[in-house]
Design a protein around this motif. Structure first.
Motif, short mmCIF file in Angstrom:
data_model
loop_
_atom_site.label_atom_id
_atom_site.label_comp_id
_atom_site.label_asym_id
_atom_site.label_seq_id
_atom_site.Cartn_x
_atom_site.Cartn_y
_atom_site.Cartn_z
N GLU A 1 0.83 -1.21 0.00
CA GLU A 1 0.00 0.00 0.00
C GLU A 1 0.87 1.26 0.00
O GLU A 1 0.55 2.24 -0.68
N TYR A 2 1.95 1.23 0.75
CA TYR A 2 2.87 2.37 0.79
C TYR A 2 3.44 2.63 -0.61
O TYR A 2 3.43 3.77 -1.09
N PHE A 3 3.90 1.60 -1.27
CA PHE A 3 4.50 1.77 -2.60
C PHE A 3 3.46 2.17 -3.65
O PHE A 3 3.81 2.77 -4.66
N GLN A 4 2.20 1.86 -3.41
CA GLN A 4 1.12 2.27 -4.33
C GLN A 4 0.63 3.69 -4.01
O GLN A 4 -0.25 4.21 -4.71
N GLY A 5 1.17 4.31 -2.98
CA GLY A 5 0.75 5.65 -2.59
C GLY A 5 -0.53 5.68 -1.78
O GLY A 5 -1.12 6.75 -1.59
N LYS A 6 -0.97 4.53 -1.28
CA LYS A 6 -2.23 4.45 -0.53
C LYS A 6 -2.02 4.49 0.99
O LYS A 6 -2.99 4.57 1.72
N ARG A 7 -0.79 4.38 1.44
CA ARG A 7 -0.52 4.36 2.89
C ARG A 7 0.59 5.34 3.22
O ARG A 7 1.64 5.33 2.59
N LYS A 8 0.35 6.16 4.25
CA LYS A 8 1.35 7.13 4.70
C LYS A 8 1.87 6.81 6.10
O LYS A 8 2.91 7.30 6.50
N VAL A 9 1.14 5.99 6.83
CA VAL A 9 1.52 5.61 8.19
C VAL A 9 1.36 4.10 8.30
O VAL A 9 0.33 3.55 7.89
N PHE A 10 2.37 3.46 8.86
CA PHE A 10 2.28 2.01 9.08
C PHE A 10 1.63 1.74 10.43
O PHE A 10 1.90 2.45 11.40
N GLY A 11 0.79 0.74 10.47
CA GLY A 11 0.13 0.34 11.70
C GLY A 11 0.55 -1.07 12.05
O GLY A 11 -0.22 -2.00 11.84
N LEU A 12 1.75 -1.21 12.54
CA LEU A 12 2.30 -2.54 12.80
C LEU A 12 2.93 -2.60 14.19
O LEU A 12 3.56 -1.63 14.62
N PRO A 13 2.82 -3.73 14.86
CA PRO A 13 3.60 -3.90 16.08
C PRO A 13 5.07 -4.07 15.70
O PRO A 13 5.39 -4.69 14.68
#
Length: 162
Positions: A59-71
């Protein structure tokens, strides 16, 4: 640190290996073309975390995510962890200098030590060490595979001129 799962995914900057423990993402590596890393899973939770990280990276590389929500399961010294947590505060599309990061952790004379911690980040991209620049605004080292070319691509993806 013993990884309990490793998943490999494709990206515009090359293949990426994401390793996790049952606590969170502990390792991210941009693989060299010759690297034939094998996926494995010894823990269902760790595999779920690695799979989620790969989905969010896509999603980040597709420009759809700006913040990661991961432990995250960051292994390092207390100082390194403090710097890595500070890097998580740099928003998508923004940069900070090593000196600015040093000031933000109340260690204004520690820009060089900050550089060492940034360079040893075990989870690049997710912990955005690529957003740290030299005080002049110029690109400085990037320890991941591809070096400055990879850093430049990540900054371009986020619309950061350099």
């Amino acid at each position: 640190m013993i990884l309990e799962a490793l998943v490999v995914t494709d990206s515009p900057i090359g293949r990426i290996a994401v390793g996790s423990t049952e606590k969170g993402v502990a390792h991210l590596e941009i693989l060299a073309d010759s690297d034939s890393r094998k996926e494995f899973s010894n823990d269902v939770r760790a595999k779920e975390i690695s799979d989620l990280a790969c989905m969010q990276l896509g999603e980040y590389f597709q420009g759809k995510r700006k913040v990661f929500g991961l432990p995250l399961d960051l292994i390092g010294t207390d100082f390194q962890k403090r710097i890595w947590i500070e890097l998580l505060e740099i928003p998508f599309g923004a940069t900070r200098s090593y000196g600015e990061v040093a000031h933000s952790v109340s260690r204004p004379m520690a820009a060089r030590a900050v550089g060492g911690a940034v360079g040893s980040n075990p989870v690049p991209i997710i912990v955005p060490c690529h957003r740290v620049m030299g005080s002049s605004g110029k690109l400085t080292g990037y320890s991941a595979t591809g070096g400055l070319e990879t850093k430049s691509k990540l900054l371009h993806l986020e619309g950061i001129k350099h």
